[in-house]
Design an enzyme around this catalytic site. Structure first.
Site, PDB file in Angstrom:
ATOM      1  N   CYS A   1       1.208  57.819  55.848  1.00  0.00           N
ATOM      2  CA  CYS A   1       0.569  58.629  56.890  1.00  0.00           C
ATOM      3  C   CYS A   1       1.570  59.619  57.494  1.00  0.00           C
ATOM      4  O   CYS A   1       1.947  60.579  56.840  1.00  0.00           O
ATOM      5  CB  CYS A   1      -0.077  57.731  57.940  1.00  0.00           C
ATOM      6  SG  CYS A   1      -1.330  58.586  58.931  1.00  0.00           S
TER       7      CYS A   1
ATOM      8  N   HIS B   1      -3.470  54.111  54.644  1.00  0.00           N
ATOM      9  CA  HIS B   1      -2.698  52.930  55.036  1.00  0.00           C
ATOM     10  C   HIS B   1      -2.949  51.790  54.052  1.00  0.00           C
ATOM     11  O   HIS B   1      -3.964  51.098  54.144  1.00  0.00           O
ATOM     12  CB  HIS B   1      -3.083  52.481  56.455  1.00  0.00           C
ATOM     13  CG  HIS B   1      -2.602  53.404  57.521  1.00  0.00           C
ATOM     14  ND1 HIS B   1      -1.350  53.290  58.092  1.00  0.00           N
ATOM     15  CD2 HIS B   1      -3.193  54.474  58.119  1.00  0.00           C
ATOM     16  CE1 HIS B   1      -1.191  54.245  59.003  1.00  0.00           C
ATOM     17  NE2 HIS B   1      -2.300  54.976  59.033  1.00  0.00           N
TER      18      HIS B   1
ATOM     19  N   GLU C   1      -1.484  49.005  53.912  1.00  0.00           N
ATOM     20  CA  GLU C   1      -1.181  47.702  54.503  1.00  0.00           C
ATOM     21  C   GLU C   1      -2.366  47.038  55.186  1.00  0.00           C
ATOM     22  O   GLU C   1      -2.338  45.828  55.452  1.00  0.00           O
ATOM     23  CB  GLU C   1      -0.023  47.833  55.514  1.00  0.00           C
ATOM     24  CG  GLU C   1      -0.344  48.598  56.790  1.00  0.00           C
ATOM     25  CD  GLU C   1      -0.217  50.110  56.690  1.00  0.00           C
ATOM     26  OE1 GLU C   1      -0.160  50.762  57.741  1.00  0.00           O
ATOM     27  OE2 GLU C   1      -0.165  50.631  55.551  1.00  0.00           O
TER      28      GLU C   1
ATOM     29  N   SER D   1       7.540  23.057  73.365  1.00  0.00           N
ATOM     30  CA  SER D   1       6.217  23.128  73.973  1.00  0.00           C
ATOM     31  C   SER D   1       5.174  22.410  73.109  1.00  0.00           C
ATOM     32  O   SER D   1       4.055  22.188  73.557  1.00  0.00           O
ATOM     33  CB  SER D   1       5.795  24.598  74.125  1.00  0.00           C
ATOM     34  OG  SER D   1       5.672  25.200  72.841  1.00  0.00           O
ATOM     35  N   GLY D   2       5.549  22.066  71.880  1.00  0.00           N
ATOM     36  CA  GLY D   2       4.573  21.539  70.936  1.00  0.00           C
ATOM     37  C   GLY D   2       3.932  22.634  70.106  1.00  0.00           C
ATOM     38  O   GLY D   2       3.117  22.363  69.231  1.00  0.00           O
ATOM     39  N   GLY D   3       4.303  23.888  70.374  1.00  0.00           N
ATOM     40  CA  GLY D   3       3.789  25.010  69.611  1.00  0.00           C
ATOM     41  C   GLY D   3       4.479  25.126  68.261  1.00  0.00           C
ATOM     42  O   GLY D   3       5.491  24.471  67.992  1.00  0.00           O
ATOM     43  N   VAL D   4       3.937  25.985  67.412  1.00  0.00           N
ATOM     44  CA  VAL D   4       4.433  26.113  66.040  1.00  0.00           C
ATOM     45  C   VAL D   4       5.880  26.596  66.012  1.00  0.00           C
ATOM     46  O   VAL D   4       6.731  26.008  65.332  1.00  0.00           O
ATOM     47  CB  VAL D   4       3.540  27.091  65.236  1.00  0.00           C
ATOM     48  CG1 VAL D   4       4.125  27.336  63.850  1.00  0.00           C
ATOM     49  CG2 VAL D   4       2.128  26.547  65.120  1.00  0.00           C
ATOM     50  N   ASP D   5       6.188  27.661  66.740  1.00  0.00           N
ATOM     51  CA  ASP D   5       7.506  28.292  66.646  1.00  0.00           C
ATOM     52  C   ASP D   5       8.625  27.347  67.077  1.00  0.00           C
ATOM     53  O   ASP D   5       9.609  27.156  66.352  1.00  0.00           O
ATOM     54  CB  ASP D   5       7.554  29.571  67.490  1.00  0.00           C
ATOM     55  CG  ASP D   5       6.525  30.592  67.065  1.00  0.00           C
ATOM     56  OD1 ASP D   5       6.072  30.520  65.903  1.00  0.00           O
ATOM     57  OD2 ASP D   5       6.147  31.440  67.892  1.00  0.00           O
ATOM     58  N   SER D   6       8.488  26.767  68.261  1.00  0.00           N
ATOM     59  CA  SER D   6       9.559  25.905  68.760  1.00  0.00           C
ATOM     60  C   SER D   6       9.690  24.650  67.896  1.00  0.00           C
ATOM     61  O   SER D   6      10.805  24.154  67.685  1.00  0.00           O
ATOM     62  CB  SER D   6       9.325  25.533  70.231  1.00  0.00           C
ATOM     63  OG  SER D   6       8.139  24.786  70.402  1.00  0.00           O
TER      64      SER D   6
END
Length: 507
Positions: free
Chosen positions: A79, A166, A168, A219-224
């Protein structure tokens, strides 16, 4: 060293998506601002010039510092990037007489390594107000659409390519093929795999950390969780994970997350700090003020717990690549929609160095790494949950009673989604406590009680989202169960707003 592709970002909303699509082909890539100065080494196999909200014809047009014209590395402009290639190579770009936004179809597709296997009539996604009206010398048009003559062009000898569309985005049906063709032109071997990342990251962490102790908030989240498991594989018992109950977690979350994390072999220090947070938030209704109080109180509690561990030198964080990218603005500071954690946002008083094992990964890559590590899908497929928790899902001031009411309503909603096979079809869901009371009838009595709103969205990355089209009979059952079982609620509504213009969370 991994081969990689460099994306020079001119401010396009799709830049992160380009990077994710490249990495789906197991090729590593990095995003840098358009004016990034660098000398490519042998690992850099390709350069992509992104789109932009700007025009190459504007006085404040963005131009790269990197001399892409005289580089032996293949270049792909998308673009704005394509228009920049045309403008700087002797072609001409003008305001479009036939602007294209949305779906278009390629015609006159000619034989080119970039479009190998792309069909005549292939659907692509356009978003441009300028058009290339004259291609540069030594370039050839390799595809058009019904509206514009130059949808793709190339200088095959120099391996420089431009796409007006685009590739993507999802709506470009053979866009992944086009990007795959470019990676073949670049000679990329596709060695960016989860197993390779884990092996290299664990070894790197061992060298970086040695016998040092690391403290990390979970935190129990995916990342941490994924970051903690990687650190644990590298340093074992020298990792100390602190899990803070801020009183704004979901029902049973403080207990359930502890048990699940322990099963992953992590050493958990649990801090029940509900009273501290609720006291700090008493009487506060402004969303930004609530976020800042929750953030500051978390740091204070975390700091207090961390001081109990002797000789800690590092703070582990689950920072991922979008956090890093968003902290570097292409053209001045961006508008603040809401407070967000700062990358490496460590209070100076803690005097700890930062280690971020995931800072080069996108969310979908984090899940792939987690799966390779053997982390259960119940962790990896969890919906995102905001850092301030239910504090930003209770509109207005926060009280213990409101938290308990919302926890019960939210629990019913989430459990129903899981029980009826809808949870994995939704990107994020939760209940919102509304700052209104409404009249109702229960038995023979009139009531004047609280209302909650159910919010469920579909998305790929949270940057855009549509409301989840949940079945009416499902919503009816959830509403009935909440009203019958949660004392204090007599009305349930469903949010049918998309992002944009709305946001996923209400505060």
């Amino acid at each position: 060293m991994h081969q990689k592709v460099i994306i020079l970002d001119f401010g396009s909303q799709y830049t992160q998506l380009i990077a994710r699509r490249i990495r789906e082909h197991n090729v590593f890539c990095e995003i840098h601002p358009y004016n990034h100065e660098f000398q490519p080494d042998e690992t850099v196999r390709g350069i992509i010039l992104s789109g932009s909200p700007f025009s190459v014809k504007e006085p404040n047009a963005l131009f790269p510092v990197f001399d892409w014209k005289n580089s032996p590395i293949p270049v792909l402009g998308i673009c704005y990037g394509a228009q920049l290639i045309a403008e700087q190579s002797g072609g001409n770009v003008e305001r479009s007489t036939h602007r294209e936004y949305g779906r278009a179809h390629l015609v006159n597709v000619v034989s080119s390594p970039l479009l190998q296997g792309v069909d005549q009539g292939s659907q692509v996604w356009m978003s441009h107000g300028d058009s290339i009206v004259v291609i540069p010398p030594d370039f050839n048009v390799i595809a058009s659409t019904d509206s514009i003559p130059v949808a793709a062009f190339a200088n095959e000898s120099k391996k420089i390519y431009g796409l007006q569309f685009h590739p993507e985005v999802y709506h470009s049906t053979q866009g992944a093929l086009v990007l795959s063709n470019f990676l073949k032109i670049c000679g990329c071997r596709g060695d960016w795999t989860p197993s390779a990342f884990i092996e290299e990251t664990v070894q790197s962490l061992k060298e970086q950390l040695g016998n040092d102790k690391v403290v990390m908030g979970l935190s129990g989240g995916v990342d941490s969780t994924v970051a903690a498991v990687l650190l644990s594989k590298a340093i074992g018992e020298n990792l100390y994970c602190i899990f803070v109950d801020n009183g704004l977690l979901r029902k049973n979350e403080f207990h359930d997350v502890q048990e699940n994390l322990k099963q992953l072999g992590l050493h958990i220090i649990a801090s029940d700090s509900k009273a501290v947070f609720l006291h700090a938030l008493k009487g506060i209704s402004d969303p930004e003020q609530k976020r800042k109080i929750i953030g500051k109180t978390f740091i204070d509690v975390f700091d207090e717990e961390a001081k109990k561990i002797k000789d800690v030198k590092w703070l582990g964080q689950g920072t991922i690549y979008p956090d890093v990218i968003e902290s570097v603005s292409v053209k001045g500071p961006s508008v603040t929609i809401k407070s967000h954690h700062n990358v490496g946002g460590l209070p100076a008083k803690m005097k700890l160095k930062i280690v971020e094992p995931l800072r080069m990964l996108f969310k979908d890559e984090v899940r792939r790494i987690g799966h390779e590590l053997g982390i259960p899908d119940s962790f990896l497929n969890r919906h995102p949950f905001p850092g301030p928790g239910l504090g930003i899902r209770i509109l207005g001031d926060i009280t213990e009673e409101k938290v308990q009411i919302l926890q019960e309503a939210d629990h019913i909603f989430i459990q129903r989604l899981k029980a009826e096979g809808l949870y994995n079809q939704v990107w994020q869901a939760g209940a919102i406590f509304l700052p209104v009371n409404s009249v109702g009838v229960m038995g023979d009595e009139r009531t004047y009680e609280h209302a909650v709103c159910l919010r469920a969205v579909t998305s790929t990355d949270g940057m855009t989202a549509d409301f989840a089209h949940l079945p009416y009979d499902f919503l009816g059952r959830v509403s009935n169960e909440i009203i019958n079982k949660v004392k204090g609620i007599n009305r349930v509504v469903f949010d049918i707003s998309s992002k944009p213009p709305a946001t996923i969370e209400w505060e």
